[in-house]
Design an enzyme around this catalytic site. Sequence first.
Site, PDB file in Angstrom:
ATOM      1  N   THR A 146       0.828  -1.200   0.000  1.00 21.57           N
ATOM      2  CA  THR A 146       0.000   0.000   0.000  1.00 21.57           C
ATOM      3  C   THR A 146       0.863   1.252   0.000  1.00 21.57           C
ATOM      4  OG1 THR A 146      -1.796  -1.129   1.159  1.00 21.57           O
ATOM      5  CG2 THR A 146      -1.782   1.266   1.279  1.00 21.57           C
ATOM      6  N   GLU A 235       4.885  -5.841  18.055  1.00 22.10           N
ATOM      7  CA  GLU A 235       4.029  -5.487  19.178  1.00 22.10           C
ATOM      8  C   GLU A 235       3.394  -4.111  18.955  1.00 22.10           C
ATOM      9  OE1 GLU A 235       6.496  -5.798  22.601  1.00 22.10           O
ATOM     10  OE2 GLU A 235       6.467  -7.994  22.645  1.00 22.10           O
ATOM     11  N   ALA A 237       3.080  -2.523  16.074  1.00 18.57           N
ATOM     12  CA  ALA A 237       2.230  -2.552  14.882  1.00 18.57           C
ATOM     13  C   ALA A 237       0.868  -3.145  15.195  1.00 18.57           C
ATOM     14  CB  ALA A 237       2.919  -3.349  13.782  1.00 18.57           C
ATOM     15  N   ARG A 238       0.847  -4.175  16.022  1.00 18.88           N
ATOM     16  CA  ARG A 238      -0.434  -4.801  16.362  1.00 18.88           C
ATOM     17  C   ARG A 238      -1.248  -3.938  17.309  1.00 18.88           C
ATOM     18  NH1 ARG A 238       2.437 -10.742  16.113  1.00 18.88           N
ATOM     19  NH2 ARG A 238       2.057 -10.981  13.878  1.00 18.88           N
ATOM     20  N   GLU A 358      -1.543  -7.021   9.310  1.00 15.18           N
ATOM     21  CA  GLU A 358      -0.698  -7.131  10.504  1.00 15.18           C
ATOM     22  C   GLU A 358      -0.856  -8.490  11.184  1.00 15.18           C
ATOM     23  OE1 GLU A 358       1.603  -5.229  11.109  1.00 15.18           O
ATOM     24  OE2 GLU A 358       1.110  -3.312  10.180  1.00 15.18           O
TER      25      GLU A 358
END
Length: 398
Positions: A146, A235, A237-238, A358
């Site tokens: 993206t 971690e 990113a989530r 993710e």
Amino acid sequence: MIRDAAREFTMKEVLPVANALDGPDAEIPMSLRDKMAEMGYFGITIPEEYGGLGLGIFEYCLICEQLSRGWMSVASIVARAQGGWIMKSMPEEMRREYLPRVVRGEFLNASALSEPDTGSDLASISCRAELDGDEWVLTGNKYWCTFADGADYLIVFARTSAPPSPDKRWEGISCFMIEKQRGGFPPGMTGSPIPKIGYFGWKTFELALDGVRVPKRNLMGPEGKAFLLMAKGLEGARAHTAARAIGLAQGALEDAVAYSLERRQFGMPIAEYQAIRFKIATMATEIEAARQLLYFVCNEIDSGRRCDKEASMVKYFASEMAERVTSQALQIFGGAGYTKLFPVERYWRDARLTKIFEGTSEIQQRIIANSLLGKSEVEGMIAGRAFGGQVRQSKEAA
């Protein structure tokens, strides 16, 4: 104050733009991006010495939850800054060169990790990089990239050596920074937009790399260790994805509440009917439960404590919750919810994606289960088969 400022910015600047532009050909306006830079949103987690706000994942997620209440893509473009890859792997002189540009919104990235045949199993990527003098030469295909056209640089993962064993398939993968002009691709690379049902405001591409040349200095981190570099950021990113999911759900809830108070059936607002009241009560409870789990995870990350299991829990719980809540909100709107006249359909479409990117919900469940039960024998069998396939591919290539 940080949360309230972000909400005010979202309701005044982001939501009207989203309502007006959201669609397959939409582009997040540069004017909006400039305003986000003025707010400091491209440098939330970048240290003050480089021009950033010097804040933590907690504040980052507070802001991104509010931005997603307007348009999830806007909360996502914030993640294309923050200096993540640069701060993780570059020497100090390169940080000083690039990070101030990131803060100003002038140096945003797009990441090319997945491939047409490789999604969750990123250790099995086949894109290759070979050293040729002072340059790396990249060849292969990437998928789900993206913002590949609008970014100022691409982060590309490619294999520079064969893995040594089935349990170390992640070894031999390296990370490269490819600088480029906005609006196009570097020499040797072409891109084809992937048609999507949501996540509008920018395009997602399939990329073909045919001899893309990258300066030797643009190898990010130690050669062959990029998988570990990526894993260190999962971690955060989530947690960011959970924040986006919560923001979508919050937007859907608020719109459903307002609509239920205005919409009249059988002589009274539909908010008077127990079926609607119970829906809204359940929606609000699930959102708050996800939010409090997110706050805990963010605090653990900012405190430097490992929380990969809990990060997977909040990403899983919040994304599943967001799909339920936005669907219920659409139901409250009835037929009106299935039109483009209200933003609830956008929240619903975008919430569905949070269960996929993710790391899918199933991958999060796998991580949680492995943490509680240990890895299963099936995973070892799968790894062995994948490794065997890689060996065969390598022999055929040779």
